[in-house]
Enzyme design. Structure first.
Site, PDB file in Angstrom:
ATOM      1  N   CYS A 145     -39.649 -12.169  30.449  1.00  0.00           N
ATOM      2  CA  CYS A 145     -40.821 -12.903  29.957  1.00  0.00           C
ATOM      3  C   CYS A 145     -40.428 -14.150  29.167  1.00  0.00           C
ATOM      4  CB  CYS A 145     -41.697 -11.987  29.108  1.00  0.00           C
ATOM      5  SG  CYS A 145     -42.181 -10.508  30.011  1.00  0.00           S
ATOM      6  N   HIS A 205     -50.828 -14.261  29.772  1.00  0.00           N
ATOM      7  CA  HIS A 205     -49.370 -14.148  29.797  1.00  0.00           C
ATOM      8  C   HIS A 205     -48.834 -14.061  31.227  1.00  0.00           C
ATOM      9  CE1 HIS A 205     -45.346 -13.138  28.767  1.00  0.00           C
ATOM     10  NE2 HIS A 205     -45.468 -11.832  28.666  1.00  0.00           N
TER      11      HIS A 205
END
Lengths: 388, 388
Positions: free
Chosen positions: B84, B334
């Site tokens: 991420c 996200h």
């Protein structure tokens, strides 16, 4: 900006080891490179990892930190993915980090675990290096794509399967005494021509194998080498990179690789040399036709002229321009994310004089590496020089 | 070495668009950034792409060349993968390339396509950011891992679910007027506390959503900006990176993130500032507890003290230290590989004065971004400053 020094290199034996994880393979190669360099692991300031498909082969992404910790290193760690050029691209980031003073010591390694996927699984995994929408979904795999390139080459420039067979025979001959190579066996032209057809004109011996393995290098700055009495004989004096369309159908030509041309122009300019200064080289021979296209794109042969280079003995070990003295991807093996690092490792040893084939190029001082991804949508090149 | 200038930024709307491919999303964000900068695409000399799991979500690796060509760019293109933190790590490579003179113009973008995988598929895909041998094979997923961290935090330092709920409420409030955010809705403490429990104490509103999207930035050298009349008001004056074990069980503490600490130390040193100089920041709030741990690791709060920061109004839009004015991962969304770029994009607009929340920090001149991978096995930070 002074060129980074190759302080040490390391490689696992390339071959079939489906039970070994990427972290296991990487740690062995990294440890070997650290030992070879004499650099303590706590001096490593940055780590780059080349890996192509760990997500698919062992459900493992985020390999930067994982590989760092497998070596007991806590430095910032970054994974680079550029298909089969992942290793060479990791080297490029490390070269830039060291020569620009971002780090005095970089460890860069590449790794790929493939046999655990099986042959069909590995072939499917490798296909994600191509364009999913324009190629993969329509059934294109890499043997097929390179078969198209070879067929087109024969049509445009001439040549035949026997010309290509000489590439395979040469690279197997070079690997015969290489203790790290997957295939330490010589083969004959007849064996190549009679082999199982994978995607005509690509036969089994025109293709590089599925391979498990890792390779690594420790790059240090001149200042670090001087302060720590590190062997500074081999330096990386240039780096180059080129990019092209992923899908073959979007290109103007199937037999000309602009990414290689761009990577060559940049690396020669960067190192301040021309192709004439290169004494020997390692190129990305994932298929025999790929070696031919690489030699033309890199400027060693005019378009359409490299097809007979191996047959004429020009690129054999005793030729004027030895190509793939390590055995190349064809015979040394091709653990895709590790290949670019294996090239650096083998060339460094060849230049230092501690490679089994070093005698072949005893007076050489300049070498080139060429690592490609996909059907050469990515190409990355490095020039290594030795101060004897 | 002069800091790179953020010449332009761009983002897609974050949200649910399962039919859009990564190349489609990336091209929109890249095009927007190019237009915002006024830099012609042919001036781009290098391109970095942050992407985490295209191999798994759409059978597509080798995204460097693919994204370059989707924008009509032929420059060398490189994919960076750090789970991420892939986007922030791509920014870091671009920063180093431009500040060291490797390129005068870099385009850096991040992209992730997730909804096409479905919720279970995306959760499984995301898990490859963890350690397969020590975590994934034993059933650990990220909501579970962060639940462990939150539980342990409560045990060691105190605090409760209501403290964490204030983080979610704050970030939703910040996103309410952000036209690019996935959730432009305020929520209440009660709604967070009453939500479906994902992995106690993590409830549905403690977790960032699954998001499709892309973001990009154009970085240029001072020389290029001067010669081409590019707005040079926002610069990236520091970059930092830290690495930790992938598996939680290998760490000394579940509630202290050394990768963030290392990335903070480096970025402050690089920018020549301290935490006290930071006026506002975007941190990696993939879960509400993650924002708390980030604020402590970055040096804004002592260990165990950040849990009440949102509740006490210190990190709200009208607080002393606004955190996640964009809405953060929680409410802005996200799309994992894009998140680090979205932070750069939003902070640049906040500093320039053309963000919906710019009025909140009208006199601010220094901002920090913090992007993390896995359970903070990777952390990457940047300092952005504006010359008003």
């Amino acid at each position: 900006m002074t060129p980074p020094i190759v302080a040490g290199v390391g490689m696992t034996t390339f071959g079939e080891s489906p039970e070994r994880t990427s972290r296991d393979l990487f740690a062995e190669a990294g440890e070997t490179a650290l030992e070879d360099s004499g650099v303590p692991r706590e001096d490593v300031e940055t780590l780059y990892v080349g890996n192509f498909m760990g997500d698919l082969s062992e459900n493992q992404g985020h390999m930067g930190p994982l590989m760092a910790k497998s070596l007991g290193i806590t430095a910032p760690a970054t994974r680079i993915e550029s298909a089969c050029a992942s290793g060479g691209m990791a080297v490029r980031q490390a070269v830039m980090a060291v020569r620009n003073g971002e780090a005095d010591v970089a460890l860069v390694g590449g790794v790929e675990r493939m046999h655990n996927m099986g042959t069909a699984g590995a072939t499917a995994g490798l296909s994600v290096a191509a364009d999913d929408l324009w190629e993969i979904q329509h059934g294109v795999t890499f043997p097929g794509a390179y078969a198209l390139m070879a067929q087109r080459y024969f049509e445009v420039h001439g040549g035949d399967r026997e010309d290509l067979a000489h590439v395979a025979v040469k690279n197997h001959a070079n690997a015969a005494n290489n203790p790290l190579a997957q295939y330490q066996t010589e083969i004959s032209i007849e064996k190549v021509l009679d082999a199982f057809p994978v995607a005509p004109p690509v036969g089994l011996f025109d293709a590089s194998p599925i391979t498990d393995g890792a390779a690594a290098a420790v790059l240090v700055s001149e200042e670090y080498a001087e302060a720590n009495d590190v062997d500074d004989s081999v330096t990386i004096t240039g780096t180059g990179q080129g990019t092209d369309d992923l899908a073959l159908q979007h290109r103007e030509s199937l037999v000309w690789t602009p990414a290689t041309v761009d990577a060559a122009e940049e690396v020669y300019d960067d190192a301040g040399i021309t192709a004439d200064d290169v004494d020997f080289l390692e190129v990305h021979d994932c298929f025999t036709i790929a070696e031919v296209l690489a030699l033309e794109g890199l400027g060693f042969y005019d378009e359409g002229e490299a097809i007979t280079a191996a047959r004429d003995g020009e690129t054999t070990a005793d030729g004027d321009l030895p190509v793939n003295l390590s055995g190349g991807l064809k015979a040394k093996g091709h653990p895709v994310g590790a290949t670019g690092l294996a090239q650096i490792s083998e060339v460094t040893k060849l230049l230092r004089g501690d490679h089994v084939n070093s005698d072949v190029i005893a007076d050489a001082d300049t070498a080139l590496t060429h690592n490609a991804g996909g059907t050469v949508a990515t190409a990355v090149t490095h020039v290594l020089e030795v101060d004897r």
